[in-house]
Design an enzyme around this catalytic site. Structure first.
Site, PDB file in Angstrom:
ATOM      1  NE  ARG A   8     -36.892 -45.268 -29.610  1.00 35.87           N
ATOM      2  CZ  ARG A   8     -36.431 -44.661 -30.696  1.00 35.87           C
ATOM      3  NH1 ARG A   8     -35.255 -45.004 -31.196  1.00 35.87           N
ATOM      4  NH2 ARG A   8     -37.118 -43.701 -31.277  1.00 35.87           N
ATOM      5  CE  LYS A  36     -42.237 -35.256 -27.201  1.00 32.97           C
ATOM      6  NZ  LYS A  36     -41.689 -35.676 -28.499  1.00 32.97           N
TER       7      LYS A  36
HETATM    8  N1  BES Z   1     -44.116 -39.544 -28.450  1.00 34.84           N
HETATM    9  C1  BES Z   1     -43.099 -39.247 -29.359  1.00 34.84           C
HETATM   10  C2  BES Z   1     -43.465 -39.531 -30.811  1.00 34.84           C
HETATM   11  C3  BES Z   1     -44.617 -38.775 -31.408  1.00 34.84           C
HETATM   12  C4  BES Z   1     -44.391 -37.749 -32.304  1.00 34.84           C
HETATM   13  C5  BES Z   1     -45.918 -39.131 -31.133  1.00 34.84           C
HETATM   14  C6  BES Z   1     -45.444 -37.074 -32.897  1.00 34.84           C
HETATM   15  C7  BES Z   1     -46.979 -38.444 -31.724  1.00 34.84           C
HETATM   16  C8  BES Z   1     -46.723 -37.432 -32.607  1.00 34.84           C
HETATM   17  C9  BES Z   1     -41.841 -40.057 -29.041  1.00 34.84           C
HETATM   18  O1  BES Z   1     -41.664 -40.407 -27.716  1.00 34.84           O
HETATM   19  C10 BES Z   1     -40.675 -39.220 -29.433  1.00 34.84           C
HETATM   20  O2  BES Z   1     -40.543 -38.156 -28.905  1.00 34.84           O
HETATM   21  N2  BES Z   1     -39.875 -39.711 -30.356  1.00 34.84           N
HETATM   22  C11 BES Z   1     -38.744 -38.976 -30.834  1.00 34.84           C
HETATM   23  C12 BES Z   1     -37.618 -39.960 -31.032  1.00 34.84           C
HETATM   24  C13 BES Z   1     -36.298 -39.309 -31.293  1.00 34.84           C
HETATM   25  C14 BES Z   1     -35.801 -38.594 -30.063  1.00 34.84           C
HETATM   26  C15 BES Z   1     -35.322 -40.370 -31.719  1.00 34.84           C
HETATM   27  C16 BES Z   1     -39.121 -38.321 -32.156  1.00 34.84           C
HETATM   28  O3  BES Z   1     -39.882 -38.906 -32.916  1.00 34.84           O
HETATM   29  O4  BES Z   1     -38.688 -37.212 -32.391  1.00 34.84           O
HETATM   30 ZN    ZN Z   2     -40.698 -38.933 -26.545  1.00 35.46          ZN
END
Ligand code: BES
Ligand code: ZN
Ligand code: ZN
Length: 513
Positions: free
Chosen positions: A367, A293
Site C-alpha cells: 500500500r 514473515k
Molecule cells: N504480499 C503480502 C500479501 C500476500 C499474502 C500476497 C498472501 C500473496 C499471498 C503483503 O505485503 C502483506 O504481507 N500483507 C500483510 C498486511 C498486514 C501486515 C497488515 C498481510 O496480509 O498479512
Molecule cells: Zn508484505
C-alpha cells in the site's frame, strides 16, 4: 503457436487430431447426462455416436474422450471435449474447452491439431445467444494460447512440448461471419499472449527478477511493441518526494524501479477525453522487512509483483489493440528486506501527496508503494485509476482463491469493471470501501497508519489506505493475492502463475470510449 481459421468442413480435414466440443443437453437435473457434439456435421456426429451412447462420457467441463482411427472422417484421432451443461454455456466454457484440448494433446507429443468451431444444432435458440461468434472465437484463441506454456524453464530435463499449429475449422454463416471470426481470433491471440507474458514475469524467482530486471524486460517489450517507456530509480523518487515508496525500498541492496509506459491513440483525443491510469504493485520479493514473515511459505513471496506484471501485460495488449483512449501505466517496484537501513515500525514517512504515514508493520509495504504510484498517476493527468496488487492475506481469507477482491470509490466505475470482467471471463467480488471504515486507519501521531487498528477486515483497511491517495478520481482496486498463483493444475491450464486481471483490465480499458 500458429492459430489459423479455415472455413472448411471438419470431417474432410486431414489432421493428426481433431477436437470437437460436446455439451450435456439433459434439462432435468435428475436425468442421466445426454451428451451431444456441437457440430452440424453428420459424419462427425456418427463417428462419436457409439461411444457417446455407452454413457461413459458425460460431457462435463474439462472431460475428454479420445478415439483412434474414427470411422467416416479424415482425422487420425477424434478428441471429444466436454463443456458442461448446454444451459450454462458461455464463451468462458469454450475458453476452458479449447485449453483442455490443447493440454490433452501436449503429453502425447502431437504438435498439430484442429478444432471444430462450436456449431449450434444441439442447442435451443436461447442458449445460442450466450455464445456469440466473435466472443467465442476470441475465447477459443485465448484458451488455446493460455494452455500452451508450462512453467518449467528451470528444469534441466525439460522437454519442449509446445504445440506448433492449431487450425480452427468453421463454416461461415449469417450468425457467424468470417470477418467476426477473424477479429475474435486476432483479439484473443493478442490478449492471451500478453497474459502469458505476465505469467512468465510472475514465474521468475526473486534473484533473477529484481526491480531493475523487471524494468529491463518491460522496456524491451515496449520497444518491441512500440510503447513509450521510462525507467527511473532512487534519484527520481527523491526528486518526486515519494517518501512512502522510498521507505520500502531503503532496506534492499537492489535499487527500486519506477516504470512508466504510455499508450497514445493514433488520433489525438479531445482535451476533455479520459486518461486511464494503471498502477501496479511490483514487490519482487516480500520478506516482510523488519516485521519479518515466518519462513514457512515465504518463497511464495516472489509473486508479490503480480499486480505490476498484470499491468505490464495489459499495456502490451492495449498497444496492439489500439483503443481510442490514452493509457498510462505506473509500476512501483522494490524489494522488501530487513536490513540496518530498512524502515521500521514506528517510523513516520511523508508520501508524495504530503499525507504523513505512521508505519505500524513493515509487511504492509504494498500500500505504501501504491500510495505514491497512485498519486503520481494523478499528476501525470490520469482521470480514471485502476490498481492491481497482491495486497493482503486477509483478502485470501475473505474470498479464497476463486474470486479476487474488487474495491472502488465509484459505483458506476465498479459496474463498468464488473461488465468488463464478465466479458473477460474472470471473477472479482466487490467488497466495501466506505467512509465508515476510515476509523480503522487513523493514526495517533500522523495522518494515517499503514495497517488497520484492528485485525478484522484487513483487505478493507488496505483499500481504505489507498483511497486516501486517489481522492475523488474514479478508482478501482484489485486485490489479487489469492488468485495470482495456482498450486493446482487444471485440465485447461498449467499450475503456477495465472496472469489474473490482465484480460479484465484490457477489456475495461478498450471499452472505455
Ligand atoms: N504480499 C503480502 C500479501 C500476500 C499474502 C500476497 C498472501 C500473496 C499471498 C503483503 O505485503 C502483506 O504481507 N500483507 C500483510 C498486511 C498486514 C501486515 C497488515 C498481510 O496480509 O498479512
Ligand atoms: Zn508484505
Ligand atoms: Zn507484499
Amino acid at each position: 503457436m500458429d492459430i489459423t481459421l479455415l472455413v472448411q468442413d471438419a470431417a474432410s480435414f486431414q489432421t493428426p487430431l481433431l477436437a470437437v466440443f460436446a455439451v450435456d443437453i439433459a434439462t432435468d437435473e435428475a436425468a442421466e447426462p445426454h451428451p451431444v457434439l456441437l457440430t452440424t456435421s453428420d459424419a462427425l456426429t456418427d463417428a462419436a455416436s457409439r461411444v457417446l451412447a455407452t454413457g461413459e462420457f458425460k460431457a462435463s467441463l474439462g472431460e475428454t474422450l479420445l478415439l483412434h482411427a474414427p470411422a467416416g472422417i479424415r482425422a487420425e484421432r477424434l478428441l471429444v471435449v466436454g463443456l458442461g451443461k448446454a444451459k450454462s454455456l458461455t464463451p468462458a466454457q469454450a475458453r476452458k474447452g479449447a485449453g483442455t484440448a490443447l493440454r490433452a494433446v501436449k503429453p502425447r507429443g502431437i504438435r498439430e491439431l484442429a478444432l471444430a468451431f462450436p456449431e449450434d444444432r444441439a442447442l435451443s435458440d436461447e442458449s445460442l445467444e450466450n455464445l456469440p461468434c466473435q466472443a467465442t472465437m476470441r475465447a477459443i484463441a485465448e484458451g488455446a494460447e493460455l494452455a500452451d506454456p508450462d512453467f518449467d524453464i528451470y528444469k534441466s530435463d525439460r522437454k519442449d512440448k509446445a504445440v506448433r499449429a492449431l487450425s480452427i475449422l468453421a463454416r461461415s454463416s449469417e450468425r457467424s461471419t468470417r470477418a467476426e471470426m477473424e477479429d475474435g481470433l486476432r483479439e484473443g491471440m493478442i490478449i492471451a499472449r500478453a497474459q502469458n507474458f505476465t505469467r512468465s514475469l510472475v514465474n521468475e524467482p526473486g534473484n533473477v527478477l529484481t526491480p531493475s530486471e523487471l524494468a529491463r524486460r518491460t522496456a524491451s517489450m515496449c520497444s518491441e511493441i512500440g510503447l513509450r517507456c521510462e525507467v527511473h530509480s532512487t534519484e527520481k523518487l527523491e526528486e518526486l518526494q515519494m517518501g512512502a515508496f522510498l521507505a520500502v525500498a531503503q532496506g534492499s541492496e537492489q535499487p527500486p524501479a519506477l516504470i512508466t509506459m504510455t499508450y497514445e491513440p493514433t488520433e489525438p483525443p479531445a482535451a476533455t477525453a479520459p486518461v486511464l491510469g494503471l498502477v501496479g504493485k511490483g514487490i519482487t520479493f516480500d520478506t516482510g522487512g523488519i516485521s519479518i514473515k515466518p519462513a514457512d511459505g515465504m518463497e511464495k513471496m516472489k509473486y508479490d509483483m503480480a499486480g505490476a506484471a498484470a499491468m505490464i501485460g495489459a499495456m502490451r495488449a492495449i498497444a496492439e489493440l489500439k483503443p481510442a483512449v490514452k493509457v498510462i501505466a505506473v509500476i512501483c517496484s522494490a524489494e522488501n528486506m530487513p536490513d540496518g537501513k530498512a524502515y521500521k515500525p514506528g517510523d513516520v514517512v511523508t508520501s508524495m501527496s504530503g499525507t504523513t504515514i505512521e508505519i505500524i508493520n513493515t509487511d504492509a509495504e504494498g500500500r505504501l508503494v501504491l500510495a505514491d504510484g497512485l498519486h503520481y498517476a494523478k499528476t501525470l493527468g490520469c482521470t480514471h485509476l485502476i490498481d492491481a496488487a497482491t495486497l493482503t492475506g486477509a483478502c485470501v481469507v475473505a474470498l479464497g482463491i476463486l474470486n479476487a477482491g474488487l474495491f472502488s470509490n465509484s459505483d458506476s466505475e465498479a459496474g463498468r469493471f464488473q461488465d468488463a470482467m464478465r466479458r473477460a471471463g474472470e471473477q472479482f467480488w466487490r467488497l466495501p470501501c466506505t467512509d465508515d471504515y476510515r476509523e480503522q486507519i487513523k493514526s495517533k501521531i500522523a495522518d494515517i497508519m499503514n495497517t488497520g487498528g484492528t485485525r478484522w477486515g484487513g483487505a478493507i483497511s488496505a483499500a481504505m489506505f489507498l483511497r486516501e491517495f486517489v481522492g475523488d478520481t474514479p478508482w478501482i482496486h484489485l486485490d489479487i493475492a489469492g488468485c495470482a498463483w495456482d498450486d493446482d493444475a487444471k485440465s485447461w491450464i498449467a499450475k503456477g502463475p495465472t496472469g489474473i486481471a490482465v484480460r479484465s483490465i484490457v477489456e475495461w480499458a478498450t471499452s472505455a470510449v
